[in-house]
Scaffold this active site. Structure first.
Site, PDB file in Angstrom:
ATOM      1  N   GLY A 169     -11.299  16.533   1.620  1.00 29.27           N
ATOM      2  CA  GLY A 169     -12.825  16.225   1.628  1.00 29.27           C
ATOM      3  C   GLY A 169     -13.517  17.570   1.121  1.00 29.27           C
ATOM      4  O   GLY A 169     -14.622  17.551   0.435  1.00 29.27           O
TER       5      GLY A 169
ATOM      6  N   CYS B  49      -3.278  16.315   4.106  1.00 28.74           N
ATOM      7  CA  CYS B  49      -3.072  15.571   3.173  1.00 28.74           C
ATOM      8  C   CYS B  49      -1.875  16.317   2.236  1.00 28.74           C
ATOM      9  O   CYS B  49      -0.860  15.647   2.194  1.00 28.74           O
ATOM     10  CB  CYS B  49      -4.014  14.915   2.276  1.00 28.74           C
TER      11      CYS B  49
ATOM     12  N   CYS C 122       0.051  13.161   3.889  1.00 29.76           N
ATOM     13  CA  CYS C 122       0.471  12.388   2.996  1.00 29.76           C
ATOM     14  C   CYS C 122       1.482  12.749   2.118  1.00 29.76           C
ATOM     15  O   CYS C 122       2.514  12.091   1.722  1.00 29.76           O
ATOM     16  CB  CYS C 122      -0.620  11.802   2.163  1.00 29.76           C
TER      17      CYS C 122
ATOM     18  N   LYS D 207       5.180  13.742   3.529  1.00 30.18           N
ATOM     19  CA  LYS D 207       5.643  12.655   4.293  1.00 30.18           C
ATOM     20  C   LYS D 207       6.178  11.691   3.239  1.00 30.18           C
ATOM     21  O   LYS D 207       7.138  11.262   3.400  1.00 30.18           O
ATOM     22  CB  LYS D 207       4.462  12.122   4.823  1.00 30.18           C
TER      23      LYS D 207
ATOM     24  N   TYR E 163       0.349   4.609  12.624  1.00 27.34           N
ATOM     25  CA  TYR E 163       0.683   4.969  11.015  1.00 27.34           C
ATOM     26  C   TYR E 163       1.813   6.194  11.095  1.00 27.34           C
ATOM     27  O   TYR E 163       2.971   5.894  10.544  1.00 27.34           O
ATOM     28  CB  TYR E 163      -0.420   5.568  10.330  1.00 27.34           C
TER      29      TYR E 163
ATOM     30  N   GLU F 228       5.985   5.693   9.955  1.00 25.42           N
ATOM     31  CA  GLU F 228       6.315   6.375   8.919  1.00 25.42           C
ATOM     32  C   GLU F 228       7.589   7.247   9.123  1.00 25.42           C
ATOM     33  O   GLU F 228       8.230   7.309   8.471  1.00 25.42           O
ATOM     34  CB  GLU F 228       4.990   7.077   8.303  1.00 25.42           C
TER      35      GLU F 228
ATOM     36  N   HIS G  57       5.477 -12.994 -13.693  1.00 30.04           N
ATOM     37  CA  HIS G  57       6.700 -13.614 -13.002  1.00 30.04           C
ATOM     38  C   HIS G  57       7.995 -12.766 -13.580  1.00 30.04           C
ATOM     39  O   HIS G  57       7.959 -12.423 -14.818  1.00 30.04           O
ATOM     40  CB  HIS G  57       6.829 -15.116 -13.556  1.00 30.04           C
TER      41      HIS G  57
ATOM     42  N   GLU H  13       2.900 -11.780  -7.509  1.00 32.53           N
ATOM     43  CA  GLU H  13       2.446 -13.132  -7.798  1.00 32.53           C
ATOM     44  C   GLU H  13       2.171 -14.369  -7.162  1.00 32.53           C
ATOM     45  O   GLU H  13       1.425 -15.234  -6.983  1.00 32.53           O
ATOM     46  CB  GLU H  13       3.354 -13.774  -9.004  1.00 32.53           C
TER      47      GLU H  13
HETATM   48  P1  NDP Z   1      -2.886   5.930  15.382  1.00 26.35           P
HETATM   49  O1  NDP Z   1      -4.218   5.862  16.025  1.00 26.35           O
HETATM   50  O2  NDP Z   1      -2.463   5.280  14.165  1.00 26.35           O
HETATM   51  O3  NDP Z   1      -1.742   5.711  16.559  1.00 26.35           O
HETATM   52  C1  NDP Z   1      -1.768   6.348  17.568  1.00 26.35           C
HETATM   53  C2  NDP Z   1      -0.663   5.799  18.430  1.00 26.35           C
HETATM   54  O4  NDP Z   1      -0.560   6.379  19.779  1.00 26.35           O
HETATM   55  C3  NDP Z   1      -0.987   4.316  18.883  1.00 26.35           C
HETATM   56  O5  NDP Z   1       0.443   3.732  18.971  1.00 26.35           O
HETATM   57  C4  NDP Z   1      -1.295   4.196  20.304  1.00 26.35           C
HETATM   58  O6  NDP Z   1      -1.092   3.403  21.111  1.00 26.35           O
HETATM   59  C5  NDP Z   1      -0.677   5.591  20.666  1.00 26.35           C
HETATM   60  N1  NDP Z   1      -1.263   6.084  22.008  1.00 26.35           N
HETATM   61  C6  NDP Z   1      -2.513   6.768  21.900  1.00 26.35           C
HETATM   62  N2  NDP Z   1      -3.002   7.079  23.342  1.00 26.35           N
HETATM   63  C7  NDP Z   1      -1.910   6.791  24.020  1.00 26.35           C
HETATM   64  C8  NDP Z   1      -1.546   6.891  25.477  1.00 26.35           C
HETATM   65  N3  NDP Z   1      -2.458   7.395  26.187  1.00 26.35           N
HETATM   66  N4  NDP Z   1      -0.359   6.564  25.894  1.00 26.35           N
HETATM   67  C9  NDP Z   1       0.386   5.841  25.081  1.00 26.35           C
HETATM   68  N5  NDP Z   1       0.365   5.753  23.784  1.00 26.35           N
HETATM   69  C10 NDP Z   1      -0.874   6.079  23.152  1.00 26.35           C
HETATM   70  O7  NDP Z   1      -2.554   7.693  14.953  1.00 26.35           O
HETATM   71  P2  NDP Z   1      -1.596   8.438  14.221  1.00 26.35           P
HETATM   72  O8  NDP Z   1      -1.449   9.547  14.705  1.00 26.35           O
HETATM   73  O9  NDP Z   1      -0.398   7.571  13.947  1.00 26.35           O
HETATM   74  O10 NDP Z   1      -2.448   8.588  12.869  1.00 26.35           O
HETATM   75  C11 NDP Z   1      -3.621   8.904  12.914  1.00 26.35           C
HETATM   76  C12 NDP Z   1      -4.550   8.513  11.651  1.00 26.35           C
HETATM   77  O11 NDP Z   1      -4.261   9.134  10.840  1.00 26.35           O
HETATM   78  C13 NDP Z   1      -4.397   6.955  11.585  1.00 26.35           C
HETATM   79  O12 NDP Z   1      -5.263   6.225  12.173  1.00 26.35           O
HETATM   80  C14 NDP Z   1      -4.771   6.892  10.186  1.00 26.35           C
HETATM   81  O13 NDP Z   1      -6.087   6.747   9.876  1.00 26.35           O
HETATM   82  C15 NDP Z   1      -4.458   8.256   9.443  1.00 26.35           C
HETATM   83  N6  NDP Z   1      -3.146   8.159   8.827  1.00 26.35           N
HETATM   84  C16 NDP Z   1      -2.990   7.479   7.705  1.00 26.35           C
HETATM   85  C17 NDP Z   1      -1.654   7.165   7.112  1.00 26.35           C
HETATM   86  C18 NDP Z   1      -1.897   6.795   5.860  1.00 26.35           C
HETATM   87  O14 NDP Z   1      -2.689   6.076   5.214  1.00 26.35           O
HETATM   88  N7  NDP Z   1      -0.570   6.269   5.176  1.00 26.35           N
HETATM   89  C19 NDP Z   1      -0.558   7.964   7.301  1.00 26.35           C
HETATM   90  C20 NDP Z   1      -0.772   8.846   8.720  1.00 26.35           C
HETATM   91  C21 NDP Z   1      -2.088   8.824   9.339  1.00 26.35           C
HETATM   92  P3  NDP Z   1      -2.115   1.968  21.025  1.00 26.35           P
HETATM   93  O15 NDP Z   1      -1.769   1.251  19.653  1.00 26.35           O
HETATM   94  O16 NDP Z   1      -1.699   0.991  22.312  1.00 26.35           O
HETATM   95  O17 NDP Z   1      -3.436   2.395  21.236  1.00 26.35           O
END
Ligand code: NDP
Length: 450
Positions: free
Chosen positions: A15, A42, A47, A50, A177, A181, A435, A440
């Site tokens: 950004g 990223c 990104c 990864k 995410y 991944e 196809h 599709e």
């Molecule tokens: P996410 O918010 O996607 O996932 C966080 C995870 O941590 C969830 O499973 C959540 O559980 C868990 N969690 C959070 N707090 C607690 C807690 N107190 N106790 C237990 N579990 C907990 O975060 P990520 O770190 O995976 O990714 C951050 C962001 O980065 C993503 O949301 C996305 O926007 C971006 N990103 C995008 C990617 C892509 O476009 N391919 C790749 C990587 C990151 P619960 O679900 O139950 O809340």
């Protein structure tokens, strides 16, 4: 009032660099302050590395599939250190490109950590710099939960990308995410991989069918799922890391990775002292033009905790630059943003989940397809692909599209254009498929789910 710069950007990630480049291109005098490597999350820690590791990990499944097609495949191990070296060389190259992009437009890159010391003032390397405007683009960082042993014994995605020794068994905490991944990466390279998460299904917030499908697929790939489970403590002894789970089990693993979310990188900026309104998670509060409560200070990207995706940060940075220095009045759209989870198999989505659509609209119609991809018939892989269209019944508009299966990220990008343009189910039906492809299916689903 004269300033050292028209614009100081804090953070040389996606950004910040986009905002700096476009602003400088419009004629602004710009400085970018970065304490780490240009490229940001990223390019350096997210990104790009990864996805390179993900490509590498996918070859193990490809090798298994190749046998079904008559290949005599003998996989004789994998050199993790070679892959990390190749990955690092590529990141060096990309960092160089980021440096050149700034240099070529005349933006000055300053190495150091910035503190905001006033509405028009930043301190870096004990030097005060002034600017008519300041743009905060400092990104985010992994957050660790307050669990005994977590801070001492768990790595995050930052370290996972640079591990010296590949783990033979790993516990990944979380099911967002990053957790999914990296589970695909570690599992693909042969680590016994556990996914521990507190909800009943991975990927909270995604469409429920996709969540069910990915849980089945991950198990099919050999990942050990621990749903409705939390980590209560981690210790380290001669046998490895002892991960105590809420169900009483103790998993002994060589590595533990926390993927429990990310938080905005605002800790060291002292923005509140300048009167910038901050949210409870440390995020910078901004309006739709990315302006903060202090009129000369703006913020874009993960530091604002809106939609934490690279292309969104880029769009926000570009819109800020065009609007502020380019005489245009444009914002960044946060509506119908497509995204992909590069799990194995990958997931991609645009628009509303079925649950969100059912709440928003009086009536919805759902079309879905679950099938074994043609490639999997001969490869012998039992894994199914899943595709789903959610249509608002009254308008016939497609309001949500979801897919789990090979190439879903590539497929969804094109679908996202149609959804963003307001395509109806009739438009999808009128489109002739390519196809034989999986894609599709999106234009051949005829019967709604009963
Ligand atoms: P996410 O918010 O996607 O996932 C966080 C995870 O941590 C969830 O499973 C959540 O559980 C868990 N969690 C959070 N707090 C607690 C807690 N107190 N106790 C237990 N579990 C907990 O975060 P990520 O770190 O995976 O990714 C951050 C962001 O980065 C993503 O949301 C996305 O926007 C971006 N990103 C995008 C990617 C892509 O476009 N391919 C790749 C990587 C990151 P619960 O679900 O139950 O809340």
């Amino acid at each position: 009032m004269t300033y050292d710069y028209d614009l100081i950007v804090i953070g040389a990630g996606s950004g910040g660099v986009r905002a700096a480049r476009i602003s400088a291109g419009h004629g602004a005098k710009v400085a970018v302050i970065e304490g780490d490597r240009p490229g940001g999350t990223c390019v350096i820690r997210g990104c790009v590395p990864k996805k390179l590791l993900m490509y590498g990990a996918a070859f193990s499944a490809d090798a298994e599939d190749a046998r079904g097609f008559g290949w005599n495949v003998k996989v004789e191990g994998h050199s993790w250190s070679n892959l990390i070296a190749e990955k690092n060389a590529e990141l060096d190259r990309l960092e160089g490109i980021y440096r050149s992009l700034l240099k070529n437009v005349g933006a000055e890159l300053i190495d150091g950590w910035a503190i905001v010391t006033g509405p028009n003032q930043v301190t870096v390397n004990k030097q005060e710099l002034t600017a008519e405007r300041i743009l905060i683009a400092a990104g985010g960082a992994p957050q660790l939960l307050d669990v005994p042993g977590m801070a001492e014994h768990a790595i995050t995605s930052n370290e996972a990308l640079d591990l010296e020794i590949f783990p033979d068994e790993i516990v990944i905490y979380g099911s967002g995410y990053i957790a999914l991944e990296f589970a695909g990466i570690f599992n693909g390279f042969g680590a016994k991989t556990h996914l521990v998460y507190r909800s009943d299904l991975p990927l909270r917030g995604f469409d429920a069918d996709i969540r069910r499908e990915i849980a089945t697929a991950l198990e099919g790939r050999g990942i050990i799922l621990h749903p409705e489970t939390t980590i209560s403590a981690i210790t380290d002894d001669d046998n490895g890391k002892q991960v105590s789970l809420s169900d009483g089990a103790v998993v002994t693993a060589s590595q533990v990775m926390a993927a429990t979310g990310r938080s905005p990188n605002t800790g060291g900026l002292r923005l509140d002292e300048t009167g910038v309104e901050m949210g409870g998670r440390g995020e910078v509060i901004v309006d739709e033009t990315s302006r903060t409560s202090v009129p000369s200070i703006y913020a874009v990207g993960d530091v604002t905790d809106r939609i934490n995706l690279t292309p969104v940060a880029i769009a926000e940075g570009h819109a800020f630059a065009d609007s502020t220095y380019g005489g245009m009045n444009r914002g960044a759209s946060h509506d119908k943003v497509a995204s992909a989870v590069f799990s194995q198999p990958p997931i991609a989505t645009v628009g509303l989940s079925e649950e969100e659509a059912a709440e928003k609209y009086a009536g919805i119609t759902v079309f879905e397809s679950r099938f074994r991809a043609l490639k999997n018939t001969i490869s012998g892989r039992a894994e199914k692909s899943y595709m789903k269209l959610i249509v608002e019944t009254a308008s016939n508009r497609v309001v949500g599209v979801h897919m789990m299966g090979p190439d879903s990220g590539e497929i969804m990008q094109g679908i996202a254009i149609a959804v963003k343009m307001g395509a109806t189910k009739a438009d999808f039906d009128a489109t002739i498929g390519i196809h034989p492809t999986a894609a599709e299916e999106f234009v051949t689903m005829r019967s709604p789910r009963s």
